[in-house]
Design a protein around this motif. Structure first.
Motif, mmCIF file in Angstrom:
data_model
loop_
_atom_site.group_PDB
_atom_site.id
_atom_site.type_symbol
_atom_site.label_atom_id
_atom_site.label_comp_id
_atom_site.label_asym_id
_atom_site.label_seq_id
_atom_site.Cartn_x
_atom_site.Cartn_y
_atom_site.Cartn_z
ATOM 1 N N GLY A 99 0.702 -1.091 -0.171
ATOM 2 C CA GLY A 99 -0.135 0.153 0.115
ATOM 3 C C GLY A 99 1.264 1.142 -0.397
ATOM 4 N N VAL A 100 0.262 2.764 -0.384
ATOM 5 C CA VAL A 100 0.372 3.882 0.112
ATOM 6 C C VAL A 100 0.296 4.160 1.053
ATOM 7 C CG1 VAL A 100 0.534 5.778 -1.130
ATOM 8 C CG2 VAL A 100 0.342 3.374 -2.776
ATOM 9 N N TYR A 101 1.354 4.454 1.921
ATOM 10 C CA TYR A 101 0.862 5.283 3.404
ATOM 11 C C TYR A 101 -0.016 6.576 3.099
ATOM 12 C CZ TYR A 101 2.059 6.453 8.313
ATOM 13 O OH TYR A 101 1.911 6.933 9.235
ATOM 14 N N LYS A 102 -0.385 7.308 4.263
ATOM 15 C CA LYS A 102 -1.605 8.625 4.033
ATOM 16 C C LYS A 102 -0.983 8.805 5.389
ATOM 17 C CE LYS A 102 -2.500 7.589 0.093
ATOM 18 N NZ LYS A 102 -2.549 8.488 -1.232
ATOM 19 N N SER A 103 -0.061 9.396 5.548
ATOM 20 C CA SER A 103 0.483 10.243 6.362
ATOM 21 C C SER A 103 -0.737 11.103 7.811
ATOM 22 C CB SER A 103 1.560 10.892 6.673
ATOM 23 O OG SER A 103 1.646 11.943 5.820
ATOM 24 N N SER A 104 -1.420 11.303 7.044
ATOM 25 C CA SER A 104 -2.505 12.650 7.437
ATOM 26 C C SER A 104 -3.341 11.423 8.487
ATOM 27 C CB SER A 104 -3.396 13.584 6.492
ATOM 28 O OG SER A 104 -4.184 12.667 5.475
ATOM 29 N N MET A 105 -3.350 10.375 8.112
ATOM 30 C CA MET A 105 -4.938 9.049 8.951
ATOM 31 C C MET A 105 -3.469 8.048 9.409
ATOM 32 S SD MET A 105 -7.261 8.746 5.414
ATOM 33 C CE MET A 105 -8.383 7.667 6.842
ATOM 34 N N GLU A 106 -2.471 8.203 9.386
ATOM 35 C CA GLU A 106 -1.885 7.174 9.561
ATOM 36 C C GLU A 106 -2.411 5.582 9.030
ATOM 37 O OE1 GLU A 106 -1.779 8.027 13.728
ATOM 38 O OE2 GLU A 106 0.076 9.816 13.374
ATOM 39 N N VAL A 107 -2.563 6.286 8.132
ATOM 40 C CA VAL A 107 -2.611 4.108 7.433
ATOM 41 C C VAL A 107 -1.915 4.153 6.296
ATOM 42 C CG1 VAL A 107 -4.970 4.588 8.401
ATOM 43 C CG2 VAL A 107 -4.792 4.924 6.611
ATOM 44 N N TYR A 108 -2.476 2.758 5.426
ATOM 45 C CA TYR A 108 -2.103 1.949 4.358
ATOM 46 C C TYR A 108 -3.431 2.453 3.433
ATOM 47 C CZ TYR A 108 2.377 1.511 6.426
ATOM 48 O OH TYR A 108 3.408 1.493 7.075
ATOM 49 N N ALA A 109 -2.885 2.793 2.814
ATOM 50 C CA ALA A 109 -3.763 2.896 1.055
ATOM 51 C C ALA A 109 -3.650 1.414 -0.154
ATOM 52 C CB ALA A 109 -4.098 3.829 0.571
ATOM 53 N N TYR A 110 -4.629 0.566 -0.331
ATOM 54 C CA TYR A 110 -3.840 -0.362 -1.003
ATOM 55 C C TYR A 110 -5.202 0.045 -2.642
ATOM 56 C CZ TYR A 110 -3.516 -5.143 -2.969
ATOM 57 O OH TYR A 110 -2.928 -6.214 -3.791
ATOM 58 N N GLU A 111 -4.788 0.038 -3.567
ATOM 59 C CA GLU A 111 -5.099 0.386 -4.564
ATOM 60 C C GLU A 111 -6.072 -0.758 -4.733
ATOM 61 O OE1 GLU A 111 -3.922 2.440 -9.022
ATOM 62 O OE2 GLU A 111 -3.572 3.290 -7.789
ATOM 63 N N LEU A 112 -7.173 -0.869 -5.522
ATOM 64 C CA LEU A 112 -8.052 -1.782 -6.062
ATOM 65 C C LEU A 112 -8.173 -2.026 -7.428
ATOM 66 C CD1 LEU A 112 -9.615 -2.512 -2.869
ATOM 67 C CD2 LEU A 112 -8.204 -3.854 -3.453
ATOM 68 N N GLY A 113 -7.822 -1.095 -8.291
ATOM 69 C CA GLY A 113 -8.438 -0.235 -9.349
ATOM 70 C C GLY A 113 -8.508 0.778 -10.009
ATOM 71 N N ARG A 114 -9.254 0.551 -10.766
ATOM 72 C CA ARG A 114 -8.618 2.683 -11.168
ATOM 73 C C ARG A 114 -9.356 3.475 -10.166
ATOM 74 N NH1 ARG A 114 -11.850 5.498 -14.375
ATOM 75 N NH2 ARG A 114 -10.922 8.083 -14.280
ATOM 76 N N ASP A 115 -10.753 2.660 -9.115
ATOM 77 C CA ASP A 115 -11.260 3.238 -8.587
ATOM 78 C C ASP A 115 -11.493 2.901 -6.607
ATOM 79 O OD1 ASP A 115 -12.355 5.747 -10.807
ATOM 80 O OD2 ASP A 115 -13.761 4.328 -10.897
ATOM 81 N N ASP A 116 -11.366 2.307 -6.631
ATOM 82 C CA ASP A 116 -11.214 1.471 -5.438
ATOM 83 C C ASP A 116 -10.154 1.735 -4.719
ATOM 84 O OD1 ASP A 116 -13.971 0.946 -5.482
ATOM 85 O OD2 ASP A 116 -13.813 -0.743 -6.422
ATOM 86 N N ARG A 117 -10.371 2.072 -3.521
ATOM 87 C CA ARG A 117 -8.938 1.849 -1.982
ATOM 88 C C ARG A 117 -9.289 0.877 -0.996
ATOM 89 N NH1 ARG A 117 -7.937 3.886 -6.252
ATOM 90 N NH2 ARG A 117 -6.251 5.997 -6.299
ATOM 91 N N MET A 118 -8.387 0.220 -0.397
ATOM 92 C CA MET A 118 -8.625 -0.582 0.521
ATOM 93 C C MET A 118 -8.071 -0.126 1.574
ATOM 94 S SD MET A 118 -8.281 -4.281 1.730
ATOM 95 C CE MET A 118 -6.912 -4.672 0.758
ATOM 96 N N ILE A 119 -8.508 0.846 3.369
ATOM 97 C CA ILE A 119 -7.639 1.791 3.949
ATOM 98 C C ILE A 119 -7.287 1.021 5.105
ATOM 99 C CG2 ILE A 119 -7.744 3.819 5.347
ATOM 100 C CD1 ILE A 119 -7.286 3.723 2.739
ATOM 101 N N TYR A 120 -5.729 0.374 5.993
ATOM 102 C CA TYR A 120 -6.074 -0.711 6.607
ATOM 103 C C TYR A 120 -4.189 0.202 7.096
ATOM 104 C CZ TYR A 120 -1.421 -1.958 3.353
ATOM 105 O OH TYR A 120 -0.788 -2.090 2.514
ATOM 106 N N ARG A 121 -4.452 -0.797 8.241
ATOM 107 C CA ARG A 121 -2.936 -0.606 9.480
ATOM 108 C C ARG A 121 -2.356 -1.699 9.861
ATOM 109 N NH1 ARG A 121 -6.986 3.109 12.141
ATOM 110 N NH2 ARG A 121 -6.251 4.882 11.739
ATOM 111 N N VAL A 122 -1.093 -2.002 10.073
ATOM 112 C CA VAL A 122 -0.508 -3.049 10.006
ATOM 113 C C VAL A 122 0.077 -3.201 11.708
ATOM 114 C CG1 VAL A 122 1.627 -4.737 9.778
ATOM 115 C CG2 VAL A 122 0.168 -3.580 7.641
ATOM 116 N N ASP A 123 -0.488 -4.183 12.456
ATOM 117 C CA ASP A 123 0.259 -4.171 13.986
ATOM 118 C C ASP A 123 1.177 -5.712 13.991
ATOM 119 O OD1 ASP A 123 1.181 -4.385 16.839
ATOM 120 O OD2 ASP A 123 -1.700 -4.134 17.418
ATOM 121 N N TYR A 124 2.762 -5.266 14.288
ATOM 122 C CA TYR A 124 2.886 -6.354 14.309
ATOM 123 C C TYR A 124 3.245 -7.253 15.320
ATOM 124 C CZ TYR A 124 5.861 -5.713 9.647
ATOM 125 O OH TYR A 124 5.527 -5.700 8.007
#
Length: 87
Positions: free
Chosen positions: A42-67
């Motif tokens: 994903g691409v890190y979005k610092s304003s939300m402290e999340v990652y954005a996974y691109e699912l195609g032209r329009d859709d995104r999935m927003i997630y966080r990782v907890d190691y």
């Protein structure tokens, strides 16, 4: 393999997606689940402290990782407005 923590917002938004879009999400979740570093997909979005996974032209999935817990928190899913709350 990573475990998923699906937040209520994610669950609601997922139900609104059509079957084709849900299939893209399932494939993306499989990639994340078996990835050594899920944040690299994903691409890190610092304003939300999340990652954005691109699912195609329009859709995104927003997630966080907890190691520590070895989980991926699924926050939001959908088009730009659904995931970021703006156009």
């Amino acid at each position: 393999m990573w475990e998923f923590d699906r937040k209520s917002k994610f669950k609601k938004q997922y139900k609104l997606l059509g079957s084709v879009r849900q299939e893209r999400v399932k494939k993306a979740l499989m990639q994340l689940a078996y990835s050594e570093k899920p944040e690299s997909l994903g691409v890190y979005k610092s304003s939300m402290e999340v990652y954005a996974y691109e699912l195609g032209r329009d859709d995104r999935m927003i997630y966080r990782v907890d190691y520590d817990k070895h989980t991926i928190e699924l926050v939001r899913i959908g088009d730009h407005k659904m995931t970021y709350g703006k156009d």
